[in-house]
Design a protein around this motif. Structure first.
Motif, PDB file in Angstrom:
ATOM      1  N   LEU A   8     -13.437 -16.935  13.033  1.00  0.00           N
ATOM      2  CA  LEU A   8     -14.647 -16.943  13.848  1.00  0.00           C
ATOM      3  C   LEU A   8     -15.764 -16.149  13.165  1.00  0.00           C
ATOM      4  O   LEU A   8     -15.500 -15.265  12.349  1.00  0.00           O
ATOM      5  N   PRO A   9     -17.028 -16.431  13.530  1.00  0.00           N
ATOM      6  CA  PRO A   9     -18.127 -15.627  12.998  1.00  0.00           C
ATOM      7  C   PRO A   9     -17.959 -14.173  13.428  1.00  0.00           C
ATOM      8  O   PRO A   9     -17.347 -13.896  14.468  1.00  0.00           O
ATOM      9  N   CYS A  10     -18.486 -13.272  12.642  1.00  0.00           N
ATOM     10  CA  CYS A  10     -18.357 -11.871  13.042  1.00  0.00           C
ATOM     11  C   CYS A  10     -19.640 -11.096  12.787  1.00  0.00           C
ATOM     12  O   CYS A  10     -20.523 -11.530  12.055  1.00  0.00           O
ATOM     13  N   ILE A  11     -19.688  -9.954  13.460  1.00  0.00           N
ATOM     14  CA  ILE A  11     -20.818  -9.039  13.326  1.00  0.00           C
ATOM     15  C   ILE A  11     -20.305  -7.650  12.996  1.00  0.00           C
ATOM     16  O   ILE A  11     -19.179  -7.288  13.329  1.00  0.00           O
ATOM     17  N   SER A  12     -21.172  -6.907  12.359  1.00  0.00           N
ATOM     18  CA  SER A  12     -20.982  -5.485  12.136  1.00  0.00           C
ATOM     19  C   SER A  12     -21.938  -4.764  13.080  1.00  0.00           C
ATOM     20  O   SER A  12     -23.100  -5.159  13.210  1.00  0.00           O
ATOM     21  N   VAL A  13     -21.435  -3.737  13.739  1.00  0.00           N
ATOM     22  CA  VAL A  13     -22.255  -2.889  14.605  1.00  0.00           C
ATOM     23  C   VAL A  13     -22.076  -1.473  14.087  1.00  0.00           C
ATOM     24  O   VAL A  13     -20.943  -1.006  13.946  1.00  0.00           O
ATOM     25  N   ALA A  14     -23.183  -0.806  13.781  1.00  0.00           N
ATOM     26  CA  ALA A  14     -23.059   0.523  13.174  1.00  0.00           C
ATOM     27  C   ALA A  14     -24.219   1.425  13.547  1.00  0.00           C
ATOM     28  O   ALA A  14     -25.354   0.974  13.702  1.00  0.00           O
ATOM     29  N   HIS A  15     -23.895   2.697  13.688  1.00  0.00           N
ATOM     30  CA  HIS A  15     -24.898   3.752  13.690  1.00  0.00           C
ATOM     31  C   HIS A  15     -24.930   4.261  12.262  1.00  0.00           C
ATOM     32  O   HIS A  15     -23.874   4.464  11.645  1.00  0.00           O
ATOM     33  N   TYR A  16     -26.115   4.470  11.733  1.00  0.00           N
ATOM     34  CA  TYR A  16     -26.246   4.986  10.371  1.00  0.00           C
ATOM     35  C   TYR A  16     -26.918   6.341  10.391  1.00  0.00           C
ATOM     36  O   TYR A  16     -27.966   6.520  11.008  1.00  0.00           O
ATOM     37  N   GLY A  17     -26.296   7.283   9.699  1.00  0.00           N
ATOM     38  CA  GLY A  17     -26.898   8.571   9.426  1.00  0.00           C
ATOM     39  C   GLY A  17     -27.084   8.683   7.930  1.00  0.00           C
ATOM     40  O   GLY A  17     -26.874   7.714   7.186  1.00  0.00           O
ATOM     41  N   GLU A  18     -27.473   9.847   7.470  1.00  0.00           N
ATOM     42  CA  GLU A  18     -27.675  10.044   6.040  1.00  0.00           C
ATOM     43  C   GLU A  18     -27.098  11.389   5.630  1.00  0.00           C
ATOM     44  O   GLU A  18     -27.214  12.371   6.347  1.00  0.00           O
ATOM     45  N   GLN A  19     -26.456  11.404   4.481  1.00  0.00           N
ATOM     46  CA  GLN A  19     -25.906  12.643   3.927  1.00  0.00           C
ATOM     47  C   GLN A  19     -26.125  12.621   2.422  1.00  0.00           C
ATOM     48  O   GLN A  19     -25.694  11.682   1.751  1.00  0.00           O
ATOM     49  N   ASN A  20     -26.806  13.608   1.906  1.00  0.00           N
ATOM     50  CA  ASN A  20     -27.100  13.697   0.469  1.00  0.00           C
ATOM     51  C   ASN A  20     -27.736  12.408  -0.066  1.00  0.00           C
ATOM     52  O   ASN A  20     -27.424  11.950  -1.162  1.00  0.00           O
ATOM     53  N   GLY A  21     -28.601  11.793   0.740  1.00  0.00           N
ATOM     54  CA  GLY A  21     -29.292  10.578   0.317  1.00  0.00           C
ATOM     55  C   GLY A  21     -28.500   9.293   0.481  1.00  0.00           C
ATOM     56  O   GLY A  21     -29.005   8.214   0.182  1.00  0.00           O
ATOM     57  N   ASP A  22     -27.251   9.386   0.940  1.00  0.00           N
ATOM     58  CA  ASP A  22     -26.409   8.197   1.130  1.00  0.00           C
ATOM     59  C   ASP A  22     -26.363   7.817   2.604  1.00  0.00           C
ATOM     60  O   ASP A  22     -26.258   8.689   3.475  1.00  0.00           O
ATOM     61  N   LEU A  23     -26.422   6.511   2.883  1.00  0.00           N
ATOM     62  CA  LEU A  23     -26.230   6.055   4.251  1.00  0.00           C
ATOM     63  C   LEU A  23     -24.772   6.243   4.636  1.00  0.00           C
ATOM     64  O   LEU A  23     -23.863   5.928   3.863  1.00  0.00           O
ATOM     65  N   MET A  24     -24.560   6.750   5.840  1.00  0.00           N
ATOM     66  CA  MET A  24     -23.212   7.023   6.335  1.00  0.00           C
ATOM     67  C   MET A  24     -23.031   6.307   7.671  1.00  0.00           C
ATOM     68  O   MET A  24     -23.867   6.425   8.561  1.00  0.00           O
ATOM     69  N   ARG A  25     -21.924   5.579   7.792  1.00  0.00           N
ATOM     70  CA  ARG A  25     -21.616   4.884   9.042  1.00  0.00           C
ATOM     71  C   ARG A  25     -20.927   5.853   9.996  1.00  0.00           C
ATOM     72  O   ARG A  25     -19.959   6.506   9.623  1.00  0.00           O
ATOM     73  N   ASP A  26     -21.433   5.903  11.220  1.00  0.00           N
ATOM     74  CA  ASP A  26     -20.908   6.865  12.199  1.00  0.00           C
ATOM     75  C   ASP A  26     -20.954   6.286  13.604  1.00  0.00           C
ATOM     76  O   ASP A  26     -21.761   6.731  14.416  1.00  0.00           O
ATOM     77  N   PRO A  27     -20.132   5.356  13.960  1.00  0.00           N
ATOM     78  CA  PRO A  27     -19.188   4.585  13.165  1.00  0.00           C
ATOM     79  C   PRO A  27     -19.759   3.212  12.832  1.00  0.00           C
ATOM     80  O   PRO A  27     -20.877   2.879  13.209  1.00  0.00           O
ATOM     81  N   GLU A  28     -18.930   2.404  12.185  1.00  0.00           N
ATOM     82  CA  GLU A  28     -19.156   0.966  12.060  1.00  0.00           C
ATOM     83  C   GLU A  28     -17.928   0.283  12.625  1.00  0.00           C
ATOM     84  O   GLU A  28     -16.806   0.709  12.362  1.00  0.00           O
ATOM     85  N   MET A  29     -18.167  -0.768  13.404  1.00  0.00           N
ATOM     86  CA  MET A  29     -17.076  -1.620  13.857  1.00  0.00           C
ATOM     87  C   MET A  29     -17.461  -3.058  13.570  1.00  0.00           C
ATOM     88  O   MET A  29     -18.640  -3.421  13.665  1.00  0.00           O
ATOM     89  N   CYS A  30     -16.475  -3.871  13.219  1.00  0.00           N
ATOM     90  CA  CYS A  30     -16.690  -5.303  13.044  1.00  0.00           C
ATOM     91  C   CYS A  30     -15.936  -6.026  14.143  1.00  0.00           C
ATOM     92  O   CYS A  30     -14.818  -5.634  14.519  1.00  0.00           O
ATOM     93  N   PHE A  31     -16.590  -7.080  14.651  1.00  0.00           N
ATOM     94  CA  PHE A  31     -16.065  -7.857  15.768  1.00  0.00           C
ATOM     95  C   PHE A  31     -16.159  -9.337  15.458  1.00  0.00           C
ATOM     96  O   PHE A  31     -17.161  -9.791  14.903  1.00  0.00           O
ATOM     97  N   GLU A  32     -15.140 -10.074  15.874  1.00  0.00           N
ATOM     98  CA  GLU A  32     -15.267 -11.529  15.895  1.00  0.00           C
ATOM     99  C   GLU A  32     -16.052 -11.878  17.153  1.00  0.00           C
ATOM    100  O   GLU A  32     -15.854 -11.279  18.212  1.00  0.00           O
ATOM    101  N   VAL A  33     -16.951 -12.862  17.015  1.00  0.00           N
ATOM    102  CA  VAL A  33     -17.807 -13.271  18.124  1.00  0.00           C
ATOM    103  C   VAL A  33     -17.197 -14.484  18.807  1.00  0.00           C
ATOM    104  O   VAL A  33     -17.129 -15.567  18.220  1.00  0.00           O
ATOM    105  N   HIS A  34     -16.701 -14.274  20.020  1.00  0.00           N
ATOM    106  CA  HIS A  34     -16.249 -15.365  20.882  1.00  0.00           C
ATOM    107  C   HIS A  34     -17.429 -15.699  21.783  1.00  0.00           C
ATOM    108  O   HIS A  34     -18.448 -15.014  21.750  1.00  0.00           O
ATOM    109  N   GLU A  35     -17.318 -16.687  22.615  1.00  0.00           N
ATOM    110  CA  GLU A  35     -18.451 -17.086  23.453  1.00  0.00           C
ATOM    111  C   GLU A  35     -19.026 -15.924  24.259  1.00  0.00           C
ATOM    112  O   GLU A  35     -20.220 -15.687  24.235  1.00  0.00           O
ATOM    113  N   LYS A  36     -18.206 -15.214  24.985  1.00  0.00           N
ATOM    114  CA  LYS A  36     -18.707 -14.139  25.846  1.00  0.00           C
ATOM    115  C   LYS A  36     -17.968 -12.830  25.631  1.00  0.00           C
ATOM    116  O   LYS A  36     -18.004 -11.954  26.484  1.00  0.00           O
ATOM    117  N   THR A  37     -17.308 -12.695  24.483  1.00  0.00           N
ATOM    118  CA  THR A  37     -16.596 -11.455  24.181  1.00  0.00           C
ATOM    119  C   THR A  37     -16.725 -11.134  22.697  1.00  0.00           C
ATOM    120  O   THR A  37     -17.014 -11.998  21.872  1.00  0.00           O
TER     121      THR A  37
END
Length: 135
Positions: free
Chosen positions: A43-72
């Motif tokens: 199935l198609p999927c999405i990444s959902v993430a909050h991004y912060g920065e540490q020493n100039g690098d983007l940091m995921r806090d967190p990232e989750m990936c989900f398969e996209v169903h019709e309503k879930t």
């Protein structure tokens, strides 16, 4: 992840070029984007993430990936760069679907808690404001 589903709906649904960045001070930006690859069950999927920065690098806090169903959304990946954690609860290995049931349950529970936080923090309303400002 009802808040993410509502944001997706307001954005016109999943598309291969989906990229949404919701700025909402004082919180970390929330990024929702389509991934280049399908999820573990195709199935198609999405990444959902909050991004912060540490020493100039983007940091995921967190990232989750989900398969996209019709309503879930069905979680299969969790990452937190600050904690050094990367977990797959469902994946394809040697052509077979690997499903770590208890870890998948933990991912779904975390997603439910995160969704509640996103609702309480007003990310849906922040996205709606962004849409209004673009129009």
């Amino acid at each position: 992840m009802q808040i993410i589903l509502r944001i997706l709906e307001k954005a016109g649904g999943w598309t291969p070029s989906l990229y949404l960045k919701i700025e909402h001070d004082p919180f970390m930006a929330l990024v929702i984007e389509a991934t280049d690859e399908s999820g573990p069950t195709g199935l198609p999927c999405i990444s959902v993430a909050h991004y912060g920065e540490q020493n100039g690098d983007l940091m995921r806090d967190p990232e989750m990936c989900f398969e996209v169903h019709e309503k879930t959304l069905d979680a299969f990946y969790f990452r937190n760069d600050y904690l050094g954690i990367e977990q797959w609860s469902r994946s394809i290995e040697r052509g077979l679907l690997y499903h770590h049931i208890s870890l998948h349950h933990q991912h779904q529970q975390f997603a439910k808690h995160w969704d509640e936080n996103l609702r309480n923090q007003g990310f849906l309303e922040a996205f709606e404001r962004q849409l209004t400002q673009r129009a």
